[in-house]
Design an enzyme around this catalytic site. Sequence first.
Site, mmCIF file in Angstrom:
data_model
loop_
_atom_site.group_PDB
_atom_site.id
_atom_site.type_symbol
_atom_site.label_atom_id
_atom_site.label_comp_id
_atom_site.label_asym_id
_atom_site.label_seq_id
_atom_site.Cartn_x
_atom_site.Cartn_y
_atom_site.Cartn_z
ATOM 1 N N ASP A 1 6.468 -1.475 -1.377
ATOM 2 C CA ASP A 1 5.895 -2.559 -2.161
ATOM 3 C C ASP A 1 6.941 -3.403 -2.704
ATOM 4 O OD1 ASP A 1 3.411 -1.349 -1.669
ATOM 5 O OD2 ASP A 1 2.915 -0.860 -3.810
ATOM 6 N N GLU B 1 -0.695 -6.767 -4.147
ATOM 7 C CA GLU B 1 -0.055 -6.828 -5.901
ATOM 8 C C GLU B 1 0.604 -8.344 -5.764
ATOM 9 O OE1 GLU B 1 2.433 -3.405 -6.385
ATOM 10 O OE2 GLU B 1 0.850 -2.052 -5.726
ATOM 11 N N CYS C 1 10.523 4.014 -7.529
ATOM 12 C CA CYS C 1 10.744 3.206 -8.655
ATOM 13 C C CYS C 1 10.689 3.729 -9.975
ATOM 14 C CB CYS C 1 9.805 1.893 -8.743
ATOM 15 S SG CYS C 1 10.189 0.759 -7.183
ATOM 16 N N SER D 1 1.013 -5.024 -9.770
ATOM 17 C CA SER D 1 2.028 -4.060 -9.545
ATOM 18 C C SER D 1 1.900 -2.956 -10.755
ATOM 19 C CB SER D 1 3.419 -4.162 -9.467
ATOM 20 O OG SER D 1 4.419 -3.204 -9.417
ATOM 21 N N CYS E 1 12.374 4.839 -1.720
ATOM 22 C CA CYS E 1 11.442 5.679 -2.228
ATOM 23 C C CYS E 1 11.271 6.820 -1.014
ATOM 24 C CB CYS E 1 10.158 4.919 -2.605
ATOM 25 S SG CYS E 1 10.073 3.649 -3.462
ATOM 26 N N CYS F 1 6.402 6.979 -2.090
ATOM 27 C CA CYS F 1 6.024 5.432 -2.663
ATOM 28 C C CYS F 1 4.556 5.473 -2.996
ATOM 29 C CB CYS F 1 6.464 4.381 -1.717
ATOM 30 S SG CYS F 1 6.490 2.789 -2.201
ATOM 31 N N ASP F 2 4.085 4.481 -3.700
ATOM 32 C CA ASP F 2 2.887 4.128 -4.311
ATOM 33 C C ASP F 2 1.672 4.709 -3.329
ATOM 34 O OD1 ASP F 2 4.857 2.781 -5.748
ATOM 35 O OD2 ASP F 2 3.638 1.043 -5.926
#
Length: 611
Positions: free
Chosen positions: A120, A500, A247, A525, A88, A161-162
């Site tokens: 993650d 998560e 992702c 998640s 990511c 990323c997240d």
Amino acid sequence: METNYTPSTSQKLSEPDEARYLHFHHLSDDETQDGKPRLNRYSSTITRDHDFPGAKAMLYAAGVPDPDAMKDSPHVGVATVWWEGNPCNMHLLDLGKIVKESVQKQGMLAWQYNTIGVSDAITMGGEGMRFSLQSREIIADSIETVTCAQHHDACITIPGCDKNMPGVVMAVARHNRPSIMIYGGTIAVGYSNVLRKPINISTCYEAFGAYAYNTLAQPDDGGDTTKTKDEIMEDLERHACPGAGACGGMYTANTMASAIESMGLTLPGSSSTPATSPAKMRECHKAADAIRTCMEKNIKPRDLLTKRSFENAMTMTMVLGGSTNGVVHFLAMAATAGVPLTLDDIQRVSDKTPFLADLAPSGKYYMADLYEIGGVPSVQKLLVAAGLLDGGIPTVTGKTLAENIASFPSLSQDQVIVRPLSHPIKATGHIQILRGNLAPGGAVAKITGKEGTQFTGRALVFNKESELDAAISRGAILPKHNVVLIVRYEGPKGGPGMPEQLKASAALMGAKLTNAALVTDGRYSGASHGFIVGHVVPEAAVGGPIAVVRDGDIVTIDAVTNELKMDVSDAEIAERMKDWRPPPKTVTRGVLAKYAHLVGDASHGALTDAF
């Protein structure tokens, strides 16, 4: 001496003070030079005359070419959330270099710097996941720190990323200087020759459940069926992630990117443009023009972070089937920007917004597929025309959202990824806010409708995610009747870190245990799906009712009445609480201890500076 407080006064005393940030001297917004606006509003404090000779000496050494540039050129920070070892983020340094070069061609000074992140997918199911949510705060703190301390005039952020995306938005909301976000982009879709189908990171976690329950096998489609379960797992691990990018499903990274694009904080198309595509490189070049526009027109983050733009973000999340993590991040971003936003707002938007996109994790397609039919701008075009999305909000281009997307194609009639408004997957949003005697402060459910809207079962309680993971690995979760798996002491304070729990939720899906639901004070998640409820408030560690649920209690999840309750009377709950004692702190030093001490509850964004 008696002191009487009315409930309203007591409530007010418990609320954080009005947000106040350090004031920096800067040029007035209307100051000009040669008839043009002065863009070095903040950096001029340290570069004018000889007030800060040491600063100027350091800046010459860092690359300022001459006295004219020192005096007049604006300073633009290029903040990449880059590190190696995570697809990511591994390409973001290179994207930042393209941005830096383009900014310099505009006659501005570009200073590239970096902040940290957490993968993650790599940390999922392990102790490392406890560091994930708090990385959002570190990212925000880092970019705020560099921007303010270095007197940057503007900021271009490049997350991947997240937690990166809400982190950078929180940062720019704090310093409130002209800013733009470039999303690092989505990963390409993987493919398994062994299973003969497209795969992605979530496939690996779901396969783990089938692996544990000895049901992992090649498809019975007339092809090869000789591979062992270990060989299948090896193939998935080798081919699920084919290169750089976040992702690929409508997981948290793509959820936040598409939401932030719908708020006007990125260039059009940023959230659906693949990470390694030429279009992503072109976006990096265009960002220099956009940041100049923001500086010339003095478009600041808090001008764009409004209640209207947050409504857009929530709407896009519901339409695309986005992650429950969006809830905690929207609340945090809004609070940081001073925008009133509550769980009730999220439920209100969910109630009026259809779920349309057949995207993973609950659907078939990926963000790379959506890009091929026009991407997020084409979806926005549909929603603006339908009156579901506000096309009149301002954006970083200096134009409205509707103007930005005017040149993009409409979704074709024959595409199958986004359903027509007349035939939604679900008539209302998949994210539901639940309350009840198990979650009086709120909880967040992800219910697409495919698994039904109500679930009742007997509680099976685990005091940590690791306990449930171990039971799944042993193949020990074999319910004959409906069971609600309660995972507690995994909230922001109790985890600590509110990890998560994709490993457990995906494994249950992979094992096809459809008579099991999951409830936690932690998070799930964006890749999770099934009957799952997270973000239970109050969390167990602070004495929430989830702390006294017992094995065998009847628990009901109801997305129709928006309830999460256990069949236990208030009197019995109170009696159980008399015997409850908070568990010892897991950590007492280091970043997680600091986080646990500062963090607030999930229903208010799990912020660390709201005190």
